[in-house]
Design an enzyme around this catalytic site. Structure first.
Site, mmCIF file in Angstrom:
data_model
loop_
_atom_site.group_PDB
_atom_site.id
_atom_site.type_symbol
_atom_site.label_atom_id
_atom_site.label_comp_id
_atom_site.label_asym_id
_atom_site.label_seq_id
_atom_site.Cartn_x
_atom_site.Cartn_y
_atom_site.Cartn_z
ATOM 1 N N ASP A 128 0.860 -1.189 0.000
ATOM 2 C CA ASP A 128 0.000 0.000 0.000
ATOM 3 C C ASP A 128 0.897 1.240 0.000
ATOM 4 O OD1 ASP A 128 -2.023 1.866 0.444
ATOM 5 O OD2 ASP A 128 -3.090 0.566 1.852
ATOM 6 N N ASP A 229 -2.569 4.877 -2.421
ATOM 7 C CA ASP A 229 -3.413 5.602 -1.476
ATOM 8 C C ASP A 229 -3.724 7.025 -1.974
ATOM 9 O OD1 ASP A 229 -4.446 5.640 1.368
ATOM 10 O OD2 ASP A 229 -3.078 7.346 1.472
ATOM 11 N N GLU A 271 -6.526 4.436 -5.637
ATOM 12 C CA GLU A 271 -7.663 4.883 -4.830
ATOM 13 C C GLU A 271 -8.064 6.284 -5.285
ATOM 14 O OE1 GLU A 271 -9.055 5.562 -0.196
ATOM 15 O OE2 GLU A 271 -7.052 6.178 -0.793
ATOM 16 N N HIS A 345 -10.884 -0.823 4.974
ATOM 17 C CA HIS A 345 -10.519 -0.405 6.326
ATOM 18 C C HIS A 345 -11.042 0.982 6.676
ATOM 19 C CE1 HIS A 345 -7.736 1.444 3.634
ATOM 20 N NE2 HIS A 345 -7.314 2.244 4.597
ATOM 21 N N ASP A 346 -11.629 1.683 5.708
ATOM 22 C CA ASP A 346 -12.185 3.012 5.962
ATOM 23 C C ASP A 346 -13.709 2.988 6.029
ATOM 24 O OD1 ASP A 346 -9.635 4.217 5.851
ATOM 25 O OD2 ASP A 346 -9.754 4.459 3.680
HETATM 26 C C1 GLC Z 1 -6.628 6.661 2.459
HETATM 27 C C2 GLC Z 1 -6.578 5.518 3.434
HETATM 28 C C3 GLC Z 1 -6.977 6.005 4.780
HETATM 29 C C4 GLC Z 1 -5.998 7.072 5.206
HETATM 30 C C5 GLC Z 1 -5.932 8.194 4.185
HETATM 31 C C6 GLC Z 1 -4.729 9.050 4.404
HETATM 32 O O1 GLC Z 1 -7.904 7.033 2.143
HETATM 33 O O2 GLC Z 1 -7.361 4.459 2.962
HETATM 34 O O3 GLC Z 1 -7.031 4.971 5.718
HETATM 35 O O4 GLC Z 1 -6.371 7.592 6.449
HETATM 36 O O5 GLC Z 1 -5.821 7.707 2.865
HETATM 37 O O6 GLC Z 1 -3.556 8.367 4.041
#
Ligand code: GLC
Length: 567
Positions: A128, A229, A271, A345-346
């Site tokens: 990641d 990310d 993402e 996880h979010d």
């Molecule tokens: C992404 C991750 C999240 C994190 C954010 C900042 O959206 O999935 O968990 O807090 O980025 O890195």
């Protein structure tokens, strides 16, 4: 979190860009052969997956121990949430050394072992990559804040200013100002997330080169892919208030891909909270010039008040959900590739969110799985989803997530009642997904012999892997079968999607069609019995998978009933 994105206009992708995609895509032929189009990815949140040394935190050795379980499920790749060295201000999404492993998770040796052991189980490891920002403890940032002429200063984004008067009123995703003052040099630095997560300056070619070298270094170690990310936020221009989809975004992606990913046979996923289908076609252009696929959220943010934040709860507009998912299926067909997911996880647990985690937990969890896995794209299973793990309701003191804690205090100050805030946390808090994996009914669900870093969901005596793996009727077995079906039937990969019964208030149904096969998926999305409206269309077809044993009655669909037919 992430609601600021809505306030920013998505930059239009011009028609010309798309014409170019089609040309390039055609020149490269049909790439339905790509391995990751048949693959299913499993996401591991390492902190909560399996502890091997009793310190209460999951670790890499713990994951190695569970590779057999993952091979049984049949998944092909693991998306490993960050295990890099990190002060853990945002559970690893604040990296202080991209080339080392955080001691909580193990060592570089353990990581190499995991990569190699996973290969023996036919599983590739996706790292990641958090490239939008680093930790404030990263060597680059420690140097950068020493002086304006430090060679690393330009690795981050700085503006002159007086204390208490930030360069703008831009807000960070986790609350507060997006600018943090460093009195020693009289400047503010920009951070879209926590102050502990300073944004990297992608305009600086040295930053980009350092990132590419680091990625090549990991590729050399044999990793199978990367998740990127908040990658749509790297091309920011804070002076113009641009955070997502900045003008140079696609240029950066192409350079990143050319300098790194294209040198291997990787799965890469970006993402993107701010991607519409036009932009997603660029992300996942079949010519491979950017990434393998996009991970976008348009379907998953629907149950919130319009113009509000995710915490402002609203019922799910069911017909809109169907429309949006169909739109993505149709728009990306033959010219892009999507990720299929309900959980990560979010996000809260889908069975508690859009299913029913009480009397129909098993039925609704399976329905949601069948509905999603029949679509085109690469499915992602988030740890515990395959068991029907549920949301939790803790006291505020038991939550660990910085987003929850910051929101709680912000809303209290704004005058919200504690009850109202807790209701939002129960529904949407990220810790719902971060409670320890429920392996068995022993103490702490078999996750740790120590004290878990976050409380275990107390339903682990009933919901756990041990009780499901060998039970052919379990949620686990349903997922396992769906993973296998995708490998057995090419129509899962290439079938053209058509939404059926678009205006029906209860049924989510669609067909997939290629030259050999037609598949029809019919799902009752709610907890009441309804007429089976597609009886005629499905007549004589074989039932590939369903969530009730007897599917002979063609007149009704029972609560949350799902049937996948093929001919
Ligand atoms: C992404 C991750 C999240 C994190 C954010 C900042 O959206 O999935 O968990 O807090 O980025 O890195």
């Amino acid at each position: 979190m992430f609601n600021i994105y809505k306030k920013i206009q998505l930059k239009e992708v011009t028609k010309r860009d798309n014409e170019e995609i089609d040309m390039e895509g055609m020149m490269n032929g049909n790439n339905n052969e790509k391995w990751w189009k048949k693959a299913v990815v499993y996401q591991i949140y390492p902190k909560s997956f399996q502890d091997s040394n009793g310190d209460g935190f999951g670790d890499l050795q713990g994951i190695i121990k569970r590779l057999d379980y993952l091979e049984t499920l049949g998944i092909n790749a693991i998306w490993l949430s960050p295990v890099f060295k990190s002060p853990q201000a945002d559970n690893g999404y604040d990296i202080s050394d991209y080339r080392d492993i955080d001691p909580t998770f193990g060592s570089l040796d353990d990581m190499e072992k995991l990569i190699n052991e996973a290969k023996k189980h036919n599983i590739r490891i996706m790292m990641d990559l958090v490239l939008n920002h680093s930790s404030n403890e990263h060597r680059w940032f420690k140097e950068a804040k020493k002086s304006k002429d430090n060679p690393y200063h330009d690795y981050y984004i700085w503006r002159d200013g007086d204390e208490g008067v930030p360069p703008s009123d831009m807000k960070a995703c986790f609350g507060g100002s997006a600018w943090e003052y460093v009195p020693e040099i009289g400047q503010y630095y920009f951070h879209q997330f926590l102050p502990e997560q300073p944004d990297l300056n992608w305009e600086n070619p040295k930053v980009r080169r350092a990132i590419y070298d680091m990625i090549l270094w990991w590729m050399d170690k044999g990793v199978g892919g990367f998740r990127l990310d908040v990658i749509d936020q790297i091309a920011k221009e804070p002076d113009k208030r641009i955070t997502i989809n900045g003008p140079r975004l696609q240029e950066y992606f192409k350079e990143l891909s050319r300098e790194t990913f294209q040198k291997g046979d990787l799965i890469t996923v970006g993402e993107a909270w701010g991607a519409d289908t036009e932009r997603a076609k660029l992300y996942s252009n079949p010519d491979g010039s950017e990434f393998s696929m996009v991970f976008q959220f348009e379907h998953i943010g629907l149950d919130q008040k319009e113009g509000g934040e995710k915490w402002d709860l609203a019922p799910l507009p069911f017909k809109k959900l169907k429309k949006i998912m169909a739109h993505w299926q149709n728009e990306l067909y033959n010219c892009g590739w999507n990720s299929l997911f309900w959980d990560n996880h979010d996000l809260p647990r889908i069975v508690s969110r859009w299913g029913n985690d009480r009397e129909y937990r098993v039925e609704s969890a399976k329905m949601l799985a069948i509905l999603l896995h029949g679509m085109q794209g690469t499915p992602y299973i988030y740890q515990g989803e395959e068991l029907g793990m549920t949301n939790v309701q803790y006291d505020i003191e038991d939550y660990k997530d910085c987003e929850i804690i910051n929101m709680y205090h912000e809303r209290l100050e704004k005058g919200y009642s504690k009850d109202e805030i807790m209701k939002s946390i129960y529904a949407k808090g990220r810790d719902n997904a971060r409670t320890p994996m429920q392996w068995d009914d022993s103490a702490n669900a078999g996750f740790t012999t120590g004290t878990p870093w976050i409380k275990v969901n107390d339903n682990y005596d009933k919901i756990n892997a041990k009780s499901q793996v060998d039970d052919p009727d379990s949620i686990f077995s349903c997922y396992k079968k769906l993973v296998q079906l995708r490998k057995d039937y090419p129509v899962f990969v290439d079938g053209k999607f058509t939404l059926l019964l678009e205006d029906d208030e209860n049924i989510f149904a669609y067909s997939r069609k290629n030259e050999e096969k037609t598949m029809i998926v019919v799902c009752n999305f709610f907890d009441k019995e309804i007429p089976m409206l597609l009886a005629k269309e499905c007549e004589g077809m074989e039932v590939l998978i369903s969530n009730y044993k007897d599917t002979s009655d063609m007149s009704v669909l029972r609560p949350y009933e799902a049937r996948m037919y093929i001919r």
